[in-house]
Design a protein around this motif. Structure first.
Motif, PDB file in Angstrom:
ATOM      1  N   SER A  48       0.825  -1.211   0.089  1.00 26.85           N
ATOM      2  CA  SER A  48      -0.102   0.013  -0.076  1.00 26.85           C
ATOM      3  C   SER A  48       0.885   1.360   0.015  1.00 26.85           C
ATOM      4  O   SER A  48       1.572   1.500   1.054  1.00 26.85           O
ATOM      5  CB  SER A  48      -0.956   0.146   1.224  1.00 26.85           C
ATOM      6  OG  SER A  48      -1.587  -1.187   1.205  1.00 26.85           O
ATOM      7  N   PRO A  49       0.971   2.031  -1.008  1.00 20.26           N
ATOM      8  CA  PRO A  49       1.883   3.086  -0.977  1.00 20.26           C
ATOM      9  C   PRO A  49       0.986   4.077  -0.163  1.00 20.26           C
ATOM     10  O   PRO A  49      -0.005   4.417  -0.029  1.00 20.26           O
ATOM     11  CB  PRO A  49       1.531   3.793  -2.450  1.00 20.26           C
ATOM     12  CG  PRO A  49       0.299   3.041  -3.055  1.00 20.26           C
ATOM     13  CD  PRO A  49       0.392   1.767  -2.172  1.00 20.26           C
ATOM     14  N   ALA A  50       2.101   5.025   0.325  1.00 19.30           N
ATOM     15  CA  ALA A  50       1.707   5.943   1.409  1.00 19.30           C
ATOM     16  C   ALA A  50       2.775   7.099   1.287  1.00 19.30           C
ATOM     17  O   ALA A  50       3.882   6.630   0.946  1.00 19.30           O
ATOM     18  CB  ALA A  50       1.771   5.192   3.171  1.00 19.30           C
ATOM     19  N   VAL A  51       2.254   8.258   1.996  1.00 18.93           N
ATOM     20  CA  VAL A  51       3.281   9.406   1.712  1.00 18.93           C
ATOM     21  C   VAL A  51       3.710   9.959   3.060  1.00 18.93           C
ATOM     22  O   VAL A  51       2.803   9.810   3.923  1.00 18.93           O
ATOM     23  CB  VAL A  51       2.683  10.618   0.988  1.00 18.93           C
ATOM     24  CG1 VAL A  51       2.455  10.282  -0.621  1.00 18.93           C
ATOM     25  CG2 VAL A  51       1.267  10.857   1.305  1.00 18.93           C
ATOM     26  N   LEU A 100       4.128  14.244   9.238  1.00 17.25           N
ATOM     27  CA  LEU A 100       2.736  13.398   8.710  1.00 17.25           C
ATOM     28  C   LEU A 100       2.885  12.223   7.847  1.00 17.25           C
ATOM     29  O   LEU A 100       3.703  12.354   7.077  1.00 17.25           O
ATOM     30  CB  LEU A 100       2.155  14.779   8.177  1.00 17.25           C
ATOM     31  CG  LEU A 100       1.844  15.802   9.114  1.00 17.25           C
ATOM     32  CD1 LEU A 100       0.993  16.939   8.357  1.00 17.25           C
ATOM     33  CD2 LEU A 100       0.828  15.541  10.372  1.00 17.25           C
ATOM     34  N   ALA A 101       1.924  11.436   7.952  1.00 16.52           N
ATOM     35  CA  ALA A 101       1.876  10.282   6.843  1.00 16.52           C
ATOM     36  C   ALA A 101       0.516   9.820   6.571  1.00 16.52           C
ATOM     37  O   ALA A 101      -0.412   9.906   7.567  1.00 16.52           O
ATOM     38  CB  ALA A 101       2.913   9.309   7.421  1.00 16.52           C
ATOM     39  N   GLY A 102       0.213   9.421   5.563  1.00 13.36           N
ATOM     40  CA  GLY A 102      -1.093   8.885   5.199  1.00 13.36           C
ATOM     41  C   GLY A 102      -1.036   8.074   4.063  1.00 13.36           C
ATOM     42  O   GLY A 102      -0.122   8.261   3.146  1.00 13.36           O
ATOM     43  N   MET A 121       6.584   3.457   1.827  1.00 11.89           N
ATOM     44  CA  MET A 121       6.527   5.023   2.090  1.00 11.89           C
ATOM     45  C   MET A 121       7.366   5.889   1.067  1.00 11.89           C
ATOM     46  O   MET A 121       8.392   5.589   0.740  1.00 11.89           O
ATOM     47  CB  MET A 121       7.054   4.916   3.292  1.00 11.89           C
ATOM     48  CG  MET A 121       6.601   6.470   4.023  1.00 11.89           C
ATOM     49  SD  MET A 121       5.236   6.790   4.260  1.00 11.89           S
ATOM     50  CE  MET A 121       4.703   6.217   5.836  1.00 11.89           C
ATOM     51  N   ILE A 122       6.620   6.885   0.831  1.00 11.40           N
ATOM     52  CA  ILE A 122       7.253   7.835  -0.304  1.00 11.40           C
ATOM     53  C   ILE A 122       7.479   9.090   0.548  1.00 11.40           C
ATOM     54  O   ILE A 122       6.538   9.714   1.057  1.00 11.40           O
ATOM     55  CB  ILE A 122       6.544   8.041  -1.366  1.00 11.40           C
ATOM     56  CG1 ILE A 122       6.125   6.743  -2.175  1.00 11.40           C
ATOM     57  CG2 ILE A 122       7.255   8.900  -2.494  1.00 11.40           C
ATOM     58  CD1 ILE A 122       5.086   6.723  -2.795  1.00 11.40           C
ATOM     59  N   ALA A 123       8.695   9.742   0.905  1.00  9.80           N
ATOM     60  CA  ALA A 123       8.910  10.451   1.916  1.00  9.80           C
ATOM     61  C   ALA A 123       9.207  11.931   1.092  1.00  9.80           C
ATOM     62  O   ALA A 123      10.003  11.932  -0.108  1.00  9.80           O
ATOM     63  CB  ALA A 123      10.029  10.356   2.743  1.00  9.80           C
ATOM     64  N   PHE A 124       8.538  13.140   1.438  1.00 11.81           N
ATOM     65  CA  PHE A 124       8.841  14.428   0.921  1.00 11.81           C
ATOM     66  C   PHE A 124       9.040  15.490   1.997  1.00 11.81           C
ATOM     67  O   PHE A 124       8.634  15.359   3.115  1.00 11.81           O
ATOM     68  CB  PHE A 124       7.392  14.898   0.062  1.00 11.81           C
ATOM     69  CG  PHE A 124       6.787  14.132  -1.079  1.00 11.81           C
ATOM     70  CD1 PHE A 124       7.457  14.330  -2.275  1.00 11.81           C
ATOM     71  CD2 PHE A 124       6.029  13.251  -0.973  1.00 11.81           C
ATOM     72  CE1 PHE A 124       7.007  13.603  -3.343  1.00 11.81           C
ATOM     73  CE2 PHE A 124       5.670  12.761  -1.937  1.00 11.81           C
ATOM     74  CZ  PHE A 124       6.037  12.725  -3.103  1.00 11.81           C
ATOM     75  N   GLU A 148      -0.452  14.390  -5.224  1.00 16.94           N
ATOM     76  CA  GLU A 148      -1.767  15.058  -4.686  1.00 16.94           C
ATOM     77  C   GLU A 148      -2.221  14.353  -3.223  1.00 16.94           C
ATOM     78  O   GLU A 148      -2.708  15.048  -2.451  1.00 16.94           O
ATOM     79  CB  GLU A 148      -2.663  14.340  -5.585  1.00 16.94           C
ATOM     80  CG  GLU A 148      -2.803  15.228  -6.960  1.00 16.94           C
ATOM     81  CD  GLU A 148      -3.577  14.235  -8.131  1.00 16.94           C
ATOM     82  OE1 GLU A 148      -3.892  14.974  -9.096  1.00 16.94           O
ATOM     83  OE2 GLU A 148      -4.007  12.982  -7.951  1.00 16.94           O
ATOM     84  N   ALA A 149      -1.760  13.087  -3.009  1.00 19.82           N
ATOM     85  CA  ALA A 149      -1.853  12.615  -1.392  1.00 19.82           C
ATOM     86  C   ALA A 149      -1.228  13.450  -0.485  1.00 19.82           C
ATOM     87  O   ALA A 149      -1.683  13.604   0.439  1.00 19.82           O
ATOM     88  CB  ALA A 149      -1.329  11.212  -1.492  1.00 19.82           C
ATOM     89  N   ALA A 150      -0.128  14.054  -0.817  1.00 19.44           N
ATOM     90  CA  ALA A 150       0.750  14.748   0.331  1.00 19.44           C
ATOM     91  C   ALA A 150      -0.039  15.935   0.552  1.00 19.44           C
ATOM     92  O   ALA A 150      -0.096  16.371   1.846  1.00 19.44           O
ATOM     93  CB  ALA A 150       2.004  14.943  -0.362  1.00 19.44           C
TER      94      ALA A 150
END
Ligand SMILES: [Zn+2]
Length: 270
Positions: free
Chosen positions: A144-147, A173-175, A217-220, A185-187
């Motif tokens: 499941s991809p999450a940001v 923050l993450a979701g 997890m994709i971190a920004f 867009e999710a971020a």
């Protein structure tokens, strides 16, 4: 990765290095804390029954059972750890082996039946495919991809905590990414929903496979634009701006959130 007949282990693989997964965790050498153990010697001293065995890059990944009580395991020079604890192990190669093995074993165990018709699934062309021959469907490991977003405002960052965090720990923050949505867009959406803020300058930081359970997890990093903190109480317990010189307790080095926050600290302290 290939399946090994457990009957062949004692004759062909005694000299191999192995990771031993049990229901309760993973065996480690009590002295070095390393989970990479000699197969033959370990099986013998811990009286292990190997239920399933896979070979990856010359390392055995084993699902096993031990009838020994914990005190006897400790007497024999071993310990049982949560695989998560090994994500801070100094040798990155071992970290990656544990991640891969934990995720693969969990998927292989969970995926036994077709989700459409309920028939037992069969092995596919390779070890990451299972097939339902009734529906002609293939199943692959799912993530499941999450940001994750670290929002910066001058020398401050926004950190938040959920009720399930260790007391005192704050993180970025993450979701989860919704269906049809991009990570970017999710971020923006997650930040708006969870704390009511607008952000800009989204900057990619890195990714992490996190098999507890199957998150990718994709971190920004991002810059604060406008808004006052307005917490979604269903998701968060608290969220605040923290000065770089006055940060709260941070998550473990095992997670990408720690590396993300550390990179902000390093940049600000320059
Ligand atoms: Zn089916």
């Amino acid at each position: 990765m290939e399946v090994i007949e457990t009957g062949l282990l004692a004759t062909h693989y005694t000299d191999h290095q192995a990771l031993f997964f049990l229901e309760e965790g993973i065996f480690v050498d009590a002295q070095t804390a390393s989970p990479l153990l000699p197969f033959g010697k370990t099986v013998h001293s811990l009286d292990l029954v190997v239920e399933r065995a896979y070979l990856y890059d010359s390392t055995l990944m084993l699902r096993c059972q031990s009838s020994l009580p914990l005190d006897q395991i400790v007497e024999n020079g071993f310990d049982i750890h949560n695989p998560k604890a090994l994500l801070t192990f100094p040798d990155e190669k071992i970290q990656h082996l544990v991640l891969r093995a934990a995720q693969w074993l969990a998927w292989d165990e969970k995926l036994q039946y077709c989700s459409k018709c309920g028939s037992k699934v069969q092995k596919g062309k390779d070890l990451t495919e299972k097939r339902c021959n009734t529906c002609n469907l293939s199943f692959f490991p799912k993530f499941s991809p999450a940001v994750m977003v670290l929002i910066q405002r001058d020398r401050e960052v926004l950190l938040a905590r959920s009720a399930h965090f260790k007391p005192g720990v704050y993180s970025a923050l993450a979701g989860f990414v919704d269906m049809g949505e991009t990570a970017e867009e999710a971020a923006h959406r997650e930040v708006k929903e969870e704390v009511g803020l607008e952000i800009s300058n989204l900057e990619y930081f890195g990714t992490q496979s996190w098999p507890f359970p199957d998150v990718f997890m994709i971190a920004f990093k991002a810059k604060y634009v406008r808004g006052d903190i307005n917490i979604d109480v269903n998701e968060l317990e608290d969220a605040r701006w923290f000065d770089v010189k006055n940060l709260p307790e941070l998550p473990s080095y095992a997670s990408i959130s720690r590396r993300l926050i550390e990179s902000f600290i390093a940049a600000e302290m320059e």
